[in-house]
Design a protein around this motif. Structure first.
Motif, PDB file in Angstrom:
ATOM      1  N   THR A 128      -3.780  -4.057   4.183  1.00  0.00           N
ATOM      2  CA  THR A 128      -2.879  -2.834   4.345  1.00  0.00           C
ATOM      3  C   THR A 128      -2.039  -3.411   5.653  1.00  0.00           C
ATOM      4  O   THR A 128      -0.731  -3.083   5.901  1.00  0.00           O
ATOM      5  CB  THR A 128      -3.676  -1.729   4.928  1.00  0.00           C
ATOM      6  N   ASP A 129      -2.536  -4.242   6.707  1.00  0.00           N
ATOM      7  CA  ASP A 129      -1.759  -4.601   7.916  1.00  0.00           C
ATOM      8  C   ASP A 129      -0.750  -5.633   7.530  1.00  0.00           C
ATOM      9  O   ASP A 129       0.481  -5.420   7.936  1.00  0.00           O
ATOM     10  CB  ASP A 129      -2.629  -5.391   8.650  1.00  0.00           C
ATOM     11  N   ALA A 130      -0.824  -6.465   6.395  1.00  0.00           N
ATOM     12  CA  ALA A 130       0.206  -7.228   6.029  1.00  0.00           C
ATOM     13  C   ALA A 130       1.436  -6.628   5.183  1.00  0.00           C
ATOM     14  O   ALA A 130       2.286  -6.927   5.223  1.00  0.00           O
ATOM     15  CB  ALA A 130      -0.445  -8.227   4.845  1.00  0.00           C
ATOM     16  N   ALA A 131       1.071  -5.303   4.683  1.00  0.00           N
ATOM     17  CA  ALA A 131       2.048  -4.373   4.147  1.00  0.00           C
ATOM     18  C   ALA A 131       2.841  -3.490   5.220  1.00  0.00           C
ATOM     19  O   ALA A 131       3.928  -3.078   4.950  1.00  0.00           O
ATOM     20  CB  ALA A 131       1.544  -3.485   3.192  1.00  0.00           C
ATOM     21  N   ALA A 132       2.174  -3.322   6.320  1.00  0.00           N
ATOM     22  CA  ALA A 132       2.678  -2.389   7.426  1.00  0.00           C
ATOM     23  C   ALA A 132       4.160  -2.586   7.943  1.00  0.00           C
ATOM     24  O   ALA A 132       4.953  -1.921   8.195  1.00  0.00           O
ATOM     25  CB  ALA A 132       1.557  -2.280   8.332  1.00  0.00           C
ATOM     26  N   PRO A 133       4.548  -3.951   8.315  1.00  0.00           N
ATOM     27  CA  PRO A 133       5.596  -4.004   8.905  1.00  0.00           C
ATOM     28  C   PRO A 133       6.683  -3.927   8.159  1.00  0.00           C
ATOM     29  O   PRO A 133       8.014  -3.473   8.549  1.00  0.00           O
ATOM     30  CB  PRO A 133       5.609  -5.809   9.164  1.00  0.00           C
ATOM     31  N   THR A 134       6.718  -3.852   6.542  1.00  0.00           N
ATOM     32  CA  THR A 134       7.848  -3.547   5.924  1.00  0.00           C
ATOM     33  C   THR A 134       7.543  -2.215   5.323  1.00  0.00           C
ATOM     34  O   THR A 134       8.444  -1.834   4.400  1.00  0.00           O
ATOM     35  CB  THR A 134       7.982  -4.668   4.731  1.00  0.00           C
ATOM     36  N   ASP A 135       6.683  -1.569   5.667  1.00  0.00           N
ATOM     37  CA  ASP A 135       6.360  -0.061   5.113  1.00  0.00           C
ATOM     38  C   ASP A 135       6.364  -0.235   3.595  1.00  0.00           C
ATOM     39  O   ASP A 135       6.496   0.717   2.762  1.00  0.00           O
ATOM     40  CB  ASP A 135       7.728   1.005   5.356  1.00  0.00           C
ATOM     41  N   THR A 136       5.490  -1.234   3.227  1.00  0.00           N
ATOM     42  CA  THR A 136       5.423  -1.424   1.994  1.00  0.00           C
ATOM     43  C   THR A 136       4.075  -0.595   1.357  1.00  0.00           C
ATOM     44  O   THR A 136       3.198  -0.674   2.100  1.00  0.00           O
ATOM     45  CB  THR A 136       5.147  -2.908   1.383  1.00  0.00           C
ATOM     46  N   PRO A 137       4.301   0.294   0.231  1.00  0.00           N
ATOM     47  CA  PRO A 137       3.040   0.941  -0.167  1.00  0.00           C
ATOM     48  C   PRO A 137       1.802   0.337  -0.597  1.00  0.00           C
ATOM     49  O   PRO A 137       2.150  -0.989  -1.131  1.00  0.00           O
ATOM     50  CB  PRO A 137       3.477   1.975  -1.244  1.00  0.00           C
ATOM     51  N   THR A 138       0.749   0.609  -0.464  1.00  0.00           N
ATOM     52  CA  THR A 138      -0.545  -0.110  -1.015  1.00  0.00           C
ATOM     53  C   THR A 138      -1.208   0.845  -1.934  1.00  0.00           C
ATOM     54  O   THR A 138      -1.492   1.796  -1.877  1.00  0.00           O
ATOM     55  CB  THR A 138      -1.494  -0.636   0.126  1.00  0.00           C
ATOM     56  N   ALA A 139      -1.826   0.151  -3.145  1.00  0.00           N
ATOM     57  CA  ALA A 139      -2.564   0.765  -3.924  1.00  0.00           C
ATOM     58  C   ALA A 139      -3.844  -0.028  -4.019  1.00  0.00           C
ATOM     59  O   ALA A 139      -3.860  -1.129  -3.942  1.00  0.00           O
ATOM     60  CB  ALA A 139      -2.141   0.688  -5.267  1.00  0.00           C
ATOM     61  N   ALA A 140      -5.089   0.623  -4.208  1.00  0.00           N
ATOM     62  CA  ALA A 140      -6.519   0.110  -4.371  1.00  0.00           C
ATOM     63  C   ALA A 140      -6.992   0.773  -5.498  1.00  0.00           C
ATOM     64  O   ALA A 140      -7.408   1.900  -5.790  1.00  0.00           O
ATOM     65  CB  ALA A 140      -7.265   0.280  -3.251  1.00  0.00           C
TER      66      ALA A 140
END
Ligand SMILES: [Zn+2]
Length: 404
Positions: A215-227
């Motif tokens: 989730t940290d990798a997605a945070a800078p670009t505000d990219t949503p994450t799914a698990a």
């Protein structure tokens, strides 16, 4: 300019009599005939008199007795998969063959009234490229939001097409690879699954530290994450890591549901996936291992719905289309299943329109409203009263282009 005349409009704001005017791929007016006429006349005036434009001669379609609804949004599909009973045999397909499945699935989804999908796992850049092909008009289909490859632990669920990664540093790199390839969302496996032989359905896979790196990798670009998460332990790990949506959530307990409600974590239940396996079973060629796991999961899934509804977990519609007997043309059946599990037809419509749009980061769809993209479906019945209203749409518009 195209005017849908004499019908009703149905979205989460209710069902009401209204005409709808479409121009340049957008809804330009919704309301009583006089208001829509004024918009049509205004548009014609802007067109000028020395230029012959469509605006000067609006075309009309009589939709009296019918209902205009926003297109459906499916937050969980696999474009490369074709609903075959044993997904393991798909490893023998070439990348080209997998792409042809995607083309057919996109067409089937569009004809069923689905106007946006989120692909949560494909080979390479197949789904990311499909998104571009639809945007460029190469393929007819719903808008595609894609995650690229799934980030999974070595030997984890879906390892035949996932990007295997172990330890926070490698998981971060795997996530960044998807962003580099053009992913709009990132997807990982927080637990085992039903369709990977040997994987235990509910057992945690990526660790809390790995999920946090993800989730940290997605945070800078505000990219949503799914698990992807079936077991309650994996669900809680994912929610604590700040995941945007929990996929399946089959064994969700009260605590997991309360955590999700508190943080606004979306639940994408994918009831169609379990139904496809349980309803068809071993006789239809589904591996016995997968059928046994799905039957066990189906019982727990009912309890998950009770916890989710009690805690008021936000729900977005998703089907996992492409899994066994779970076809893109049947996506709208998920709304009826959600109603069987306790949602009202309007709640199901909300999950499949405004909630899914929010989860996908699409701010111009989900309602029949002025300024929204003309992703519209004309139905014989009111989806606010009947979740089965989506069977056999009379017309489907994708960005103003009629495809049915
Ligand atoms: Zn899936």
């Amino acid at each position: 300019m195209h005017v849908l005349r004499g019908g009703r409009v149905a979205d989460v704001d209710g069902t009401r009599a209204a005409d709808v005017a479409i121009a340049d791929g957008e809804v330009v007016a919704v309301g009583d005939p006089a208001a829509v006429d004024a918009a049509v006349v205004g548009d014609a005036a802007i067109g000028g008199d020395d230029v012959a434009t469509d605006a000067a001669e609006p075309t009309e379609t009589d939709v009296s007795g019918r209902v205009i609804a926003p297109g459906l949004i499916d937050a969980h599909v696999h474009l490369m998969m074709d609903g075959r009973p044993d997904v393991a045999t798909a490893t023998a397909d070439s990348d080209y063959t997998a792409s042809y499945h995607a083309a057919r699935n996109l067409r089937a989804a569009a004809e069923a009234g689905v106007t946006a999908v989120r692909d949560l796992g494909a080979r390479g850049t197949l789904a990311i490229d499909a998104s571009e092909a639809v945007a460029d008009g190469v393929l007819v289909g719903p808008r595609v939001v894609a995650c690229g490859r799934n980030v999974i632990m070595t030997g984890g669920h879906g390892n035949w097409f996932g990007r295997e990664a172990d330890g926070p540093a490698e998981v971060r790199k795997a996530a960044r690879e998807q962003l580099k390839a053009g992913a709009d969302v990132l997807k990982c496996m927080a637990t085992g699954g039903v369709l990977t032989e040997g994987a235990v359905t509910g057992a945690p896979e990526l660790t809390p530290a790995e999920l946090a790196a993800f989730t940290d990798a997605a945070a800078p670009t505000d990219t949503p994450t799914a698990a992807h998460a079936h077991g309650e332990g994996g669900i809680k790990n994912a929610v604590e890591a700040g995941i945007t949506s929990v996929e399946h959530g089959t064994f969700m307990d009260r605590e997991a549901a309360e955590m999700m409600a508190e943080r606004g974590t979306y639940w994408v239940p994918t009831a169609s996936a379990l139904h496809g396996i349980v309803e068809n079973g071993i006789d239809a060629g589904i591996p016995a291992d997968a059928v046994a796991k799905a039957e066990d999961a189906a019982e727990r899934f009912e309890e998950a719905w009770e916890h989710a509804l009690d805690a008021d977990v936000p729900i977005a519609m998703g089907t996992d289309a492409g899994t066994p007997f779970n076809y893109f043309g049947d996506i709208p059946a998920e709304l009826s299943l959600m109603v069987e599990y306790g949602l009202s037809p309007t709640d199901a419509l909300e999950a499949a329109t405004v909630n899914a749009a929010d989860l996908l980061g699409l701010d111009d769809v989900g309602r029949v409203a002025e300024g929204h993209r003309a992703d519209l479906v004309v139905l014989d019945a009111d989806p606010n009263a009947d979740a089965g209203a989506w069977r056999d749409p009379d017309a489907v518009f994708l960005g103003g282009e009629r495809v049915v």
